[in-house]
Design a protein around this motif. Structure first.
Motif, short mmCIF file in Angstrom:
data_model
loop_
_atom_site.label_atom_id
_atom_site.label_comp_id
_atom_site.label_asym_id
_atom_site.label_seq_id
_atom_site.Cartn_x
_atom_site.Cartn_y
_atom_site.Cartn_z
N ALA A 179 0.84 -1.20 0.00
CA ALA A 179 0.00 0.00 0.00
C ALA A 179 0.88 1.25 0.00
CB ALA A 179 -0.92 0.00 1.22
N LYS A 180 1.93 1.17 0.79
CA LYS A 180 2.85 2.31 0.84
C LYS A 180 3.72 2.39 -0.42
CE LYS A 180 7.11 3.95 2.45
NZ LYS A 180 8.45 3.40 2.59
N GLU A 181 4.26 1.25 -0.84
CA GLU A 181 5.19 1.25 -1.98
C GLU A 181 4.49 1.59 -3.29
OE1 GLU A 181 8.78 0.61 -1.64
OE2 GLU A 181 8.04 1.20 0.33
N SER A 182 3.18 1.36 -3.38
CA SER A 182 2.45 1.73 -4.60
C SER A 182 2.09 3.21 -4.60
CB SER A 182 1.16 0.90 -4.69
OG SER A 182 0.27 1.25 -3.63
N GLY A 183 2.15 3.83 -3.43
CA GLY A 183 1.76 5.24 -3.34
C GLY A 183 0.30 5.42 -2.95
N LEU A 184 -0.47 4.32 -2.84
CA LEU A 184 -1.88 4.47 -2.48
C LEU A 184 -2.04 4.96 -1.04
CD1 LEU A 184 -3.62 1.43 -4.21
CD2 LEU A 184 -4.12 3.86 -4.57
N PHE A 185 -1.11 4.59 -0.17
CA PHE A 185 -1.17 5.06 1.22
C PHE A 185 0.10 5.85 1.51
CE2 PHE A 185 -0.65 4.80 5.82
CZ PHE A 185 -1.92 5.16 6.25
N ALA A 186 -0.05 7.13 1.71
CA ALA A 186 1.12 7.98 1.95
C ALA A 186 1.49 7.95 3.43
CB ALA A 186 0.81 9.42 1.53
N VAL A 187 2.74 7.69 3.70
CA VAL A 187 3.23 7.67 5.08
C VAL A 187 3.99 8.97 5.32
CG1 VAL A 187 4.72 6.49 6.73
CG2 VAL A 187 3.36 5.15 5.10
N PHE A 188 3.45 9.78 6.25
CA PHE A 188 4.06 11.10 6.45
C PHE A 188 3.80 11.61 7.87
CE2 PHE A 188 0.28 13.81 6.43
CZ PHE A 188 -0.67 12.99 5.84
N GLU A 189 4.45 12.70 8.17
CA GLU A 189 4.26 13.37 9.46
C GLU A 189 3.95 14.84 9.21
OE1 GLU A 189 8.27 12.30 11.07
OE2 GLU A 189 7.14 12.08 12.94
N ALA A 190 3.17 15.42 10.09
CA ALA A 190 2.88 16.84 9.98
C ALA A 190 2.84 17.44 11.38
CB ALA A 190 1.55 17.06 9.28
N GLU A 191 3.31 18.67 11.48
CA GLU A 191 3.22 19.39 12.75
C GLU A 191 2.56 20.73 12.51
OE1 GLU A 191 6.85 19.34 15.09
OE2 GLU A 191 7.47 17.46 14.14
N ARG A 192 1.60 21.06 13.36
CA ARG A 192 0.88 22.32 13.27
C ARG A 192 0.37 22.58 11.85
NH1 ARG A 192 -0.85 23.72 18.12
NH2 ARG A 192 0.74 23.29 19.69
N GLY A 193 -0.12 21.53 11.22
CA GLY A 193 -0.76 21.70 9.92
C GLY A 193 0.18 21.64 8.73
N GLU A 194 1.48 21.50 8.96
CA GLU A 194 2.42 21.46 7.85
C GLU A 194 3.10 20.10 7.80
OE1 GLU A 194 2.72 23.82 5.66
OE2 GLU A 194 1.42 25.24 6.75
N VAL A 195 3.20 19.52 6.58
CA VAL A 195 3.90 18.25 6.43
C VAL A 195 5.38 18.49 6.73
CG1 VAL A 195 4.59 16.44 4.80
CG2 VAL A 195 2.26 17.35 4.76
N THR A 196 5.94 17.68 7.61
CA THR A 196 7.35 17.86 7.97
C THR A 196 8.23 16.74 7.44
OG1 THR A 196 6.90 16.76 10.07
CG2 THR A 196 6.86 19.16 10.07
N ALA A 197 7.62 15.59 7.13
CA ALA A 197 8.42 14.49 6.61
C ALA A 197 7.50 13.50 5.92
CB ALA A 197 9.15 13.78 7.76
N SER A 198 8.02 12.80 4.91
CA SER A 198 7.26 11.69 4.33
C SER A 198 8.24 10.55 4.08
CB SER A 198 6.56 12.12 3.04
OG SER A 198 7.50 12.55 2.08
#
Lengths: 336, 199, 421
Positions: free
Chosen positions: A261-280
């Motif tokens: 799911a992750k490797e196909s791009g269908l499920f994005a694995v990421f982090e966000a702080e205070r509304g902004e994406v900080t890492a994927s």
């Protein structure tokens, strides 16, 4: 090893990072013989249940982070049912189940009490499935976010109402067959809607921390729980947990499907702080969406008996969704 | 004065403070050792909508909860209400009427029951003007209470002032007290009141 | 402390004196003044150690209280009408979990048609939810019952709903002796939960229970309710000792000795009923009244004792069960001998229509003369009802009933030149 050479700890094929290669302090909580076993053995989840794994990983990590000072609140759903058939319980943490739609609000009440009583070292974790989160519990969760109550809310997303027999939820992906979106007619399975991306909705509340994860990457999942527990206020963790029953997949394929799911791009694995994406998390070895869809009988109507694509139109639209995720979260950047 | 029961009905518009007026009247009566009960009729809270409020005053516990249907006094907080609805329903011939108006009251034309009232029991009071002058806002509740205290003697001005002071603090309280005092004087001595003859 | 005070403010002060640790609020008329006042006390620092939480629905309000109570807090909320129904699932849950939450229900009609005024249809809808339901006759009683409610809830581990008539009591300003914090401290011990979420001694609360034990768990709930009957009386007595005046308990009988007719009711209409009873007694009619202070658990034995003999019973109810009739009447019928021929039900006061002394006088006279049907609707506008029935018979698409009714009322008001003040 020469200086500057990137070091990657994972096994070829599975991409699983092996603890044996790591220094003891870098190993997972799950590999620790003294882990809390918050959700202990003997429960009644199905073979290969992604949610049981996810909950065990999350809870043990949260227990590590809090030194065992944790209270868990649970929404109605599979996790609640398979862990507590009276008079047995698999929970080794103080645990409260009230209703389907109110886990967020109950957790708010727990947090408010701890605060009122000056017991702020005890932390609160709420957990629910996708139905309890994106559908029936949505209003309560948004209230928790808006008030920024000191709760880590974890959604174990298996993309349908599995507890009641695999009915569609707001988190069910397009084209997936469920008991209420049968694989019939010219548009088989769940219709292509607008989607309901709870992590993005959570981010719109500007809460301190939002993250997604899958049960395939234990290090990543545990790191996110640990990070969340260093913070206060409303935090949201969305964990993809494959369900062999609902997805029509082999119990042994749970981890692999989460990874695909992750490797196909269908499920994005990421982090966000205070509304902004900080890492994927970058895709390590991109696969076409068919590779993820084909092992699941909920997508069987897209393929013929030989596994060849029967509905290139639909698969194409799903690939477009994956591509959009990849672009939005920059998932093909090289791992740094 | 002993009281079996004295019942007041206030009519006004949302925002004029007639609910507060009924409440303050009950507080004033409470200060005088009496039992009293104030309650509004209630609608959705919209400024300008007709509102009624009630106050009962007695020397023993008041148990009834029904709206005041046989008032001893009717206070009309807004003269534009005079032609809408039966404001004086249930008012006896020995009743009292206080109307907020800067003009006079054409009694027979308005309501035959007013014609039967004793002249000294009906008063016109420019309460909104007084409120504007003292408070800078068209909220005549305290003013009406001052007038009512003068008209029917069921509570003293001092008790009304005390209730006002408890409810409104600071300059607003002082201004309301001054407005109530002036209203009391105007109603108690109507001769000095120009242009507001009861007839 | 004796005050001339709005009912809502008196209740807020007593609740605050009970030192709740979590109070949740969601606005619905007519309970708003209570939680607004408590919120102000929390904000000003007058009520320290309390968290006041504005939630996004009544369902969440009670859910927050559930989480708080299970964590060991004294928890409070208030609601009315649609709000109570919106939290219905959580009502059953709080009772089933045995969490001693106290809630004010500012009684209000349930729509449609939407109506913000007082009746008891909300409380009756929650009759079987497992909560203790106490009904206040006056603001003095409403205030005092809240103090007793916390004590009772925590003693028997059940949630308690204090029902006070919306607007009629919540917005009425009258004399109330508001119990002081010192009196509360002498009466209400700190909350000692039977079950609590505690990392030092983890428990699982809210486990799934199958057919093998569900009936037993539910029976225990019933048993605790029956136990509560004794607690309610004992707590009322102790409260009376602390504050020096009687309040609460199971029932409030009024001049029932030797009565040939006893009027039975819940809530604030009892005050008006007492006035009419006194009038009737002055005329020589042997009339009495019985207030049901504790509606759930229902004090069957006490009601039987209070209504013993062969007096006719007139049950005045501000709610009814469509297609059946009175709700309280059914309970009364369970308690007394020879019920069917003794009991008449008069449904009235629906959606805020005043129950006047004139109307009560009339039904009491009718009851004394044996002229009442088993079920009557007080001051029902038969003409308006018949007109609408005729319209419905004549036209398939007769339109929305509520709108038709209002139109026909305003037309008849124009014809008669009258109007409502």
């Amino acid at each position: 090893m020469t200086p500057g050479q990137p070091v990657r700890f994972f096994q070829v094929g599975s991409f699983a990072a092996g603890n044996r290669l790591l220094a003891p302090e870098m190993r997972t909580v799950q590999s620790d013989a003294t882990r809390a076993n918050s959700l202990t053995s003997g429960h009644r989840a199905c073979q290969g249940c992604g949610e049981a794994l996810g909950a065990r990983y999350v809870l043990d990590t949260a227990m590590r982070a809090t030194g065992g000072r944790l209270i868990a609140v649970n929404a109605t759903g599979c996790l609640e049912v398979f862990t507590t058939p009276y008079p047995e319980t698999s929970w080794r943490v103080p645990w409260l189940h009230s209703l389907f739609a109110n886990a967020a609000s109950v957790a708010t009440g727990v947090a408010a009490t701890l605060d009122a009583q000056g017991r702020n070292e005890v932390r609160v974790l709420a957990q629910a499935g996708d139905g309890g989160t994106v559908d029936i519990g949505f209003a309560a969760l948004s209230g928790l976010f808006e008030r920024n109550d000191d709760v880590l809310y974890v959604c174990y997303d298996n993309q349908a109402y599995m507890n009641t027999g695999v009915q569609r939820s707001g988190a069910t992906p397009p084209a997936a067959r469920t008991a209420t979106t049968e694989a019939l007619g010219p548009e088989p399975g769940n219709p292509f809607g607008q989607g309901k991306n709870l992590p993005l909705i959570a981010m719109a509340h500007n809460i301190p921390y939002v993250a997604t994860a899958t049960v395939a990457e234990l290090h990543d999942l545990e790191a996110k729980v640990l990070k969340a527990m260093t913070m206060h206020g409303a935090r949201y963790l969305h964990v993809l947990v494959p369900c062999p029953l609902g997805w029509g997949s082999a119990p042994a394929a749970t981890i692999e499907l989460a990874r695909l799911a992750k490797e196909s791009g269908l499920f994005a694995v990421f982090e966000a702080e205070r509304g902004e994406v900080t890492a994927s998390s970058s895709i390590r070895h991109q696969v076409p969406v068919e590779a993820y869809l084909r092992p699941q009988s909920r997508y069987r109507h897209l393929f013929d008996d030989t596994g060849a694509v029967l509905r290139p139109d639909i698969v194409g639209r799903l690939q477009a969704l994956a591509d959009a995720n990849i672009a939005r979260f920059d998932l093909l950047k090289s791992a740094s | 004065m002993t009281l079996s029961q004295f019942q007041v009905r206030f009519h006004g518009r949302g925002g004029q403070g007639v609910v507060t007026a009924a409440e303050l009247l009950s507080v004033a009566a409470f200060y005088e050792g009496r039992y009293s009960q104030a309650f509004p009729t209630f609608g959705s809270e919209r400024a300008g909508a007709p509102v009624a409020a009630f106050c009962r005053i007695a020397d023993r516990q008041i148990r009834t909860r029904s709206p005041v249907s046989r008032p001893d006094a009717v206070v009309v907080g807004d003269a534009t209400l005079l032609h809408s609805g039966d404001l004086f329903a249930g008012l006896g011939t020995d009743g009292y009427v206080l109307v907020n108006t800067s003009g006079g009251i054409d009694r027979p034309a308005l309501d035959r029951r007013l014609a039967e009232l004793q002249t000294e029991r009906i008063a016109a009071l420019p309460a909104t003007e007084l409120a504007l002058r003292h408070l800078g806002r068209p909220v005549p509740n305290a003013v009406l209470l001052g007038g009512l205290a003068a008209l029917c003697d069921v509570v003293s001005l001092a008790s009304v002032q005390r209730a006002i002071a408890e409810r409104f603090t600071g300059p607003l309280g002082a201004a309301n007290q001054a407005a109530a005092a002036e209203a009391y004087a105007m109603v108690a001595h109507p001769a000095e009141l120009s242009g507001a003859s009861p007839d | 402390m004796l005050r001339q005070i709005e009912g809502s403010q008196a209740v807020a002060r007593v609740v605050a004196a009970c030192r709740p640790q979590v109070v949740c609020a969601y606005p619905i008329t007519p309970q708003t003044h209570i939680v607004e006042a408590i919120g102000a006390m929390v904000k000003s620092g007058e009520l320290p150690g309390c968290r006041f939480i504005n939630v996004e629905s009544e369902f969440s309000a009670l859910s927050v209280a559930i989480g708080a109570s299970a964590t060991g807090a004294r928890a409070y909320t208030a609601t009315a009408s649609q709000g109570l129904l919106f939290m219905m699932e959580a009502l059953y849950n709080a009772a089933g979990l045995g969490l001693p939450i106290v809630m004010t229900l500012a009684n209000r009609a349930v729509g449609a048609p939407i109506n913000i005024w007082n009746d008891h249809s909300d409380a009756m809808a929650a009759r079987d939810a497992g909560w203790i339901q106490l009904f206040a006759e006056s603001n003095q009683e409403a205030a005092d019952l809240h103090a007793q409610a916390f004590r009772l809830a925590e003693e028997v581990s059940l949630p308690v709903m204090v029902c006070m008539d919306g607007f009629v009591l919540t917005h009425a300003v009258e004399r109330v002796d508001v119990v002081t914090r010192e009196q509360i401290d002498a009466f209400l011990p700190p909350y000692e939960p039977r079950q609590v979420l505690d990392p030092s001694a983890p428990v699982t609360i809210g486990a799934m229970v199958g057919p093998e034990a569900f009936e037993e768990v539910r029976y225990l709930d019933h048993a605790r309710h029956l136990d509560a009957l004794g607690s309610i009386e004992a707590i009322a007595e102790e409260f009376a000792e602390v504050v020096g005046r009687p309040c609460g308990g199971l029932l409030s009988p009024y001049r029932t000795q030797d009565a040939e007719l006893i009027v039975v009711a819940l809530g604030s209409v009892l005050g008006t009923i007492h006035e009419v009873v006194d009038e009737a007694r002055d005329r020589g009619a042997r009339v009495g009244a019985l207030g049901i202070t504790t509606f759930r658990p229902f004090p069957l034995d006490a009601v039987r004792d209070a209504l013993g003999g062969d007096a006719r019973l007139l049950v005045v109810e501000k709610a009814f069960s469509s297609g059946f009739g009175g709700v309280l009447s059914t309970d009364i019928a369970m308690a007394v001998e020879g019920a069917p021929s003794r009991i008449s039900t008069v449904v009235g006061g629906l959606g805020g229509r005043a129950i006047t002394e004139t109307s009560l006088r009339r039904v009491i006279d009718d009851a004394l003369e044996g002229r009442l049907e088993r079920l009557e609707f007080l001051d029902l506008d038969r003409g308006a009802v018949e007109a609408e029935l005729a319209r419905m018979a004549a036209n398939r698409r007769s339109g929305p009933v509520a709108e038709n009714m209002l139109r026909s009322l305003s037309a008849s008001a124009r014809r008669t030149g009258g109007g409502r003040p």
